[in-house]
Design a protein around this motif. Structure first.
Motif, mmCIF file in Angstrom:
data_model
loop_
_atom_site.group_PDB
_atom_site.id
_atom_site.type_symbol
_atom_site.label_atom_id
_atom_site.label_comp_id
_atom_site.label_asym_id
_atom_site.label_seq_id
_atom_site.Cartn_x
_atom_site.Cartn_y
_atom_site.Cartn_z
ATOM 1 N N PHE A 56 86.224 -21.872 14.075
ATOM 2 C CA PHE A 56 85.740 -22.859 13.320
ATOM 3 C C PHE A 56 84.173 -22.448 12.874
ATOM 4 O O PHE A 56 83.383 -22.855 12.221
ATOM 5 C CB PHE A 56 85.855 -24.174 13.914
ATOM 6 N N MET A 57 83.235 -22.396 14.250
ATOM 7 C CA MET A 57 81.817 -21.977 14.198
ATOM 8 C C MET A 57 81.704 -20.960 13.047
ATOM 9 O O MET A 57 80.684 -20.970 12.221
ATOM 10 C CB MET A 57 81.376 -21.635 15.603
ATOM 11 N N ALA A 58 82.495 -20.058 12.971
ATOM 12 C CA ALA A 58 82.126 -18.715 12.198
ATOM 13 C C ALA A 58 82.625 -18.915 10.703
ATOM 14 O O ALA A 58 82.609 -18.116 9.801
ATOM 15 C CB ALA A 58 83.054 -17.521 12.705
ATOM 16 N N ASP A 59 83.186 -20.178 10.426
ATOM 17 C CA ASP A 59 83.748 -20.451 9.103
ATOM 18 C C ASP A 59 82.545 -20.991 8.430
ATOM 19 O O ASP A 59 82.235 -22.268 8.361
ATOM 20 C CB ASP A 59 84.783 -21.555 9.119
ATOM 21 N N LEU A 60 81.959 -20.445 7.562
ATOM 22 C CA LEU A 60 80.850 -20.875 6.715
ATOM 23 C C LEU A 60 81.062 -21.806 5.806
ATOM 24 O O LEU A 60 80.321 -22.652 5.480
ATOM 25 C CB LEU A 60 79.972 -19.437 6.229
ATOM 26 N N VAL A 66 74.649 -26.259 6.206
ATOM 27 C CA VAL A 66 73.822 -25.113 6.603
ATOM 28 C C VAL A 66 73.358 -24.236 5.671
ATOM 29 O O VAL A 66 74.298 -23.803 4.900
ATOM 30 C CB VAL A 66 74.662 -24.293 7.805
ATOM 31 N N ALA A 67 72.099 -24.331 5.298
ATOM 32 C CA ALA A 67 71.814 -23.479 4.321
ATOM 33 C C ALA A 67 71.674 -21.755 4.380
ATOM 34 O O ALA A 67 72.019 -21.121 3.620
ATOM 35 C CB ALA A 67 70.225 -23.793 3.931
ATOM 36 N N GLU A 68 71.586 -21.649 5.685
ATOM 37 C CA GLU A 68 71.669 -19.940 6.113
ATOM 38 C C GLU A 68 72.056 -19.767 7.443
ATOM 39 O O GLU A 68 72.095 -20.663 8.227
ATOM 40 C CB GLU A 68 70.302 -19.470 5.660
ATOM 41 N N THR A 69 72.651 -18.647 7.638
ATOM 42 C CA THR A 69 72.969 -18.155 8.881
ATOM 43 C C THR A 69 71.988 -17.170 9.501
ATOM 44 O O THR A 69 71.597 -16.397 8.942
ATOM 45 C CB THR A 69 74.088 -17.457 9.156
ATOM 46 N N THR A 70 70.958 -17.755 10.528
ATOM 47 C CA THR A 70 70.144 -16.961 10.947
ATOM 48 C C THR A 70 70.573 -15.757 11.832
ATOM 49 O O THR A 70 71.649 -15.680 12.407
ATOM 50 C CB THR A 70 69.004 -17.765 11.936
ATOM 51 N N LYS A 71 69.536 -14.821 12.145
ATOM 52 C CA LYS A 71 69.969 -13.705 12.900
ATOM 53 C C LYS A 71 70.577 -14.305 14.290
ATOM 54 O O LYS A 71 71.353 -13.520 15.042
ATOM 55 C CB LYS A 71 68.774 -12.813 12.931
ATOM 56 N N THR A 72 69.769 -15.288 14.920
ATOM 57 C CA THR A 72 70.112 -15.743 16.180
ATOM 58 C C THR A 72 71.374 -16.530 16.269
ATOM 59 O O THR A 72 72.040 -16.148 17.139
ATOM 60 C CB THR A 72 68.910 -16.772 16.653
#
Length: 90
Positions: A56-60, A66-72
């Motif tokens: 679920f967390m990986a389901d963008l 959430v506007a973007e997925t950061t490197k962290t």
């Protein structure tokens, strides 16, 4: 992130879209809590709950706020999925 989501679904022989995100995670967590109140719950059910939560967390698409997925964020997800896969292979 999508590759992680696909991998987490493939572990249990499902397509990534076969599980419905938050409803599955919440229902499984409630079921696990009910079961642990009755008897001791071992690692397999708990690992499955972690797999569902990570998927679920990986389901963008499930997180439109959430506007973007950061490197962290991506690195943290990769490490958590890697840890799950390491335990899964045993």
């Amino acid at each position: 992130m999508e590759a992680l989501r696909q991998s987490l679904a493939a572990l249990v022989g499902k397509k990534a879209d076969d599980e419905h995100g938050t409803a599955d995670v919440e229902t499984a967590a409630k079921d696990l809590r009910k079961e642990s109140n009755k008897t001791r719950v071992g690692y397999p059910p708990r690992v499955e709950q972690v797999r569902r939560a990570l998927k679920f967390m990986a389901d963008l698409g499930a997180h439109p706020e959430v506007a973007e997925t950061t490197k962290t964020d991506a690195y943290s997800a990769l490490l958590m999925v890697g840890g799950l896969l390491h335990g899964w292979q045993r």
